[in-house]
Design an enzyme around this catalytic site. Sequence first.
Site, PDB file in Angstrom:
ATOM      1  N   HIS A  44       0.870  -1.150   0.098  1.00 69.32           N
ATOM      2  CA  HIS A  44       0.114   0.004  -0.016  1.00 69.32           C
ATOM      3  C   HIS A  44       0.715   1.193   0.030  1.00 69.32           C
ATOM      4  CE1 HIS A  44       1.368  -0.365   4.118  1.00 69.32           C
ATOM      5  NE2 HIS A  44       1.284   0.833   4.135  1.00 69.32           N
ATOM      6  N   HIS A 126       5.697   6.625  -0.809  1.00 67.27           N
ATOM      7  CA  HIS A 126       6.569   5.141  -1.369  1.00 67.27           C
ATOM      8  C   HIS A 126       5.872   4.118  -0.793  1.00 67.27           C
ATOM      9  CE1 HIS A 126       6.991   5.673   2.949  1.00 67.27           C
ATOM     10  NE2 HIS A 126       6.915   4.376   3.059  1.00 67.27           N
TER      11      HIS A 126
END
Length: 187
Positions: A44, A126
Amino acid sequence: MAAEVKRLFLALWPDAAARQGLAALARAVALPAGARRVHPEDLHLTLQFLGAVPLERLPAVREAAAGVEAEPVGLELTRVGCWPRPRVAWCAPDETPAELSGLVARLGARLAAVGYPAESRPFRPHVTLARKVRRLADARLVQPLFWRCADLALVESLARPAPPRYQVLEHWPLAEKAGKQKENELD
Ligand code: 3AM
């Protein structure tokens, strides 16, 4: 008695195709011994970490997330690397798309209004690929991975040690603006 709490965060959650791509990328990265890859179902992009949220605060958090205005975000993941302090290996875009900065700012403002201010550290988008990684040379991906992020998720970080460790409690599709859809229809 201590209030019941859930450890929560808001994230962009991949659909099946994006998850497959992320999982393949994660598998392809050569990691040092001792690295612990993130379970494919846990991949995620965190937007804001909330920490321990008492259950009675949950409705306000859900409402804050549900009401955020945002369109899908096109994200091109172009590089992998490592942050030695949190000891995570990640993949990331070269730059933060303006739509993503906007989403984080609007979501942050709504969460701050219900008592969950964003971290003071700048947002660095990220996807964590592995933990317990102290060293990994920064590298550009030969084949960047495009992810059309279209799902905002409220996620619980589960206490149990075995992966998958995260559970989506609720999620909201990021909707194209009506005007934009019309434009596309005319293409
Ligand atoms: O999405 P990633 O993997 O980068 O590291 C935790 C994880 O980040 C981060 O929130 C995400 C879901 O657990 N996290 C955990 N504790 C945190 C904290 N105290 C934190 N981020 C900021 N402050």
